[in-house]
Structures are given as structure tokens and as C-alpha cells.
Design a protein around this motif. Structure first.
Motif, mmCIF file in Angstrom:
data_model
loop_
_atom_site.group_PDB
_atom_site.id
_atom_site.type_symbol
_atom_site.label_atom_id
_atom_site.label_comp_id
_atom_site.label_asym_id
_atom_site.label_seq_id
_atom_site.Cartn_x
_atom_site.Cartn_y
_atom_site.Cartn_z
ATOM 1 N N SER A 155 0.842 -1.189 0.000
ATOM 2 C CA SER A 155 0.000 0.000 0.000
ATOM 3 C C SER A 155 0.883 1.247 0.000
ATOM 4 O O SER A 155 1.824 1.330 0.801
ATOM 5 N N PRO A 156 0.602 2.182 -0.901
ATOM 6 C CA PRO A 156 -0.447 2.134 -1.933
ATOM 7 C C PRO A 156 -0.085 1.160 -3.047
ATOM 8 O O PRO A 156 1.063 0.753 -3.168
ATOM 9 N N ARG A 157 -1.072 0.837 -3.857
ATOM 10 C CA ARG A 157 -0.839 -0.100 -4.961
ATOM 11 C C ARG A 157 -0.228 0.643 -6.150
ATOM 12 O O ARG A 157 -0.822 1.598 -6.665
ATOM 13 N N HIS A 212 -5.484 -3.385 -1.519
ATOM 14 C CA HIS A 212 -6.101 -2.717 -2.678
ATOM 15 C C HIS A 212 -6.332 -3.648 -3.853
ATOM 16 O O HIS A 212 -6.744 -3.187 -4.921
#
Length: 230
Positions: free
Chosen positions: A114-116, A228
Motif C-alpha cells: 500500500s499504496p498499490r 487494494h
């Protein structure tokens, strides 16, 4: 044990084994020949292990273990120290152990992704096919760029493809119908494509809850690593 008692115990054991046998027959009667053949092979291969259940000592030991676990759980509840464990903690601990043993290589890191990154094309649970070798599998992890020992990269990522090191690489459970021995592979993004089918692998249930018709749904512990990938 008297002979009559042994005979009675043997008959009871056969009756108990009849229940899973009926389930297996109904479960695999309508599936394709390849899946039914695979299931039969697994049953035949593992049938020897069932002989242990004809032992009264084994049954007695198992019952005592179950009662002991229930007693410990009740004691923990009464003391207010019990924690809810839905089968997630052992799995994430195994992943952390694998990550430590393998240095976080081959998609084993338990650090949340995260984030992707936008360049990561595929997600955990998607069924894929190797473009060159043709085997099928399901994605169980990925790295933004290849994370593997230098010697492995040199051997598996030839000089003609330096881009493989700099692109997402995916950890994949390989369908045992394509490769008989259970395997995991680590594949560059360029070498896989998404398909829609079930796969077979003995570790499948460790990572996923079900197949929804298009892909596998990850267990909560795996979702926590790839929050995600939806």
C-alpha cells in the motif's frame, strides 16, 4: 481387545468412512474427467493414512486432545484473556517466517502493498497462464519489481530481458494438472495473461476462501497484505 469388540469397532469405522466416501462420489461425479481423475489419484495415494483410524488408541488420543483444547479455551474465556482467531494469525505468521527465511524474496514479504503501484497489472486471486510454458496458476503475491537473489535473477532472467527485473513479478501457485509436483513460480508481468478457470493445488485453501466464477477470493490475512487488490 476381544475379537468381537474388534469386529464391531472395524464395522463402525467402515460406516464412518462411508460418509466422506459418499460425499466424494457426489462431489466429483459430475465434474470433468481430468478433475475426477485427479481426485481419485489423491484418494488412492492417501488411502494408506486412513488405516491409523482403525486403532482405538488413536481415537482415544484424539478425543483427549479435543477435550483438553476445550478445557483450555474455557479457562481462557473465564479469565478474559481469549483473543478471537479466525485462522488468520497462523497464516500471517507463516508468511512472516517465509519472508524471513527467503529475505522477502519471491513475493513472500508480509509488508502491506500500500499504496498499490499503478504499473502492477494483476491482482492476488486472479488465475493466469504462462505465455511461453502454458501452465496455469493463481496469483498469491507480487512485488513492484523483481525481488530475488542475484544468482536466481541471472539464471532465470536472461540478459536479453533486463526489463523483467524492473517490472512487477508475481508469485503463482501452479496447477498440479500442468505440473504434477506442487510448485510455486515467480513470473515477470510480461509472461502471464489472465484466464478464467479453477485450478488445483494442495495449498489453495491456505490463501483463498472460494472461487467466484472469475477469480479466487483471498482470505482476510492475505487481504491485509494486499488491501487494494479488489
Amino acid at each position: 481387545m476381544p475379537i468381537q469388540n474388534r469386529v464391531a469397532f472395524f464395522q463402525l469405522s467402515l460406516l464412518l468412512l462411508a460418509i466422506p466416501a459418499q460425499y466424494l462420489i457426489s462431489e466429483y461425479l459430475s465434474v470433468p474427467d481430468a478433475e475426477r481423475s485427479y481426485a481419485v489419484k489423491k484418494i488412492v495415494t492417501g488411502i494408506g493414512s486412513y488405516y491409523q483410524f482403525f486403532s482405538l488408541h488413536v481415537w482415544r488420543k484424539w478425543i483427549l486432545e479435543v477435550l483438553g483444547k476445550k478445557a483450555r479455551l474455557k479457562q481462557r474465556k473465564n479469565s478474559g484473556t481469549v483473543e478471537v482467531d479466525e485462522g488468520e494469525s497462523p497464516a500471517i505468521e507463516v508468511l512472516k517466517y517465509q519472508s524471513k527465511q527467503q529475505g522477502g524474496h519471491f513475493g513472500t514479504s508480509s509488508e502491506p502493498r500500500s499504496p498499490r503501484p499503478p504499473q502492477v497489472k494483476y491482482k492476488i486471486g486472479q488465475v493466469v497462464k504462462h505465455k511461453k510454458w502454458g501452465y496455469r496458476g493463481v496469483v498469491i503475491g507480487w512485488d513492484e519489481v523483481a525481488k530475488a537473489p542475484a544468482w536466481w535473477l541471472e539464471q532465470n532472467h536472461p540478459k536479453g530481458h533486463p526489463e523483467w527485473n524492473a517490472q512487477p513479478n508475481y508469485s503463482v501457485l501452479v496447477d498440479t494438472r500442468d505440473r504434477t509436483a506442487p510448485q510455486k513460480t515467480y513470473i515477470p508481468q510480461d509472461n502471464i495473461e489472465v484466464i478464467s478457470t479453477k485450478i488445483m493445488h494442495p495449498a489453495l485453501d491456505d490463501y483463498f476462501e472460494k472461487y467466484d466464477g472469475t477469480q479466487y477470493q483471498p482470505r482476510p490475512w492475505l487481504k491485509s497484505v494486499y488491501p487494494h487488490d479488489r
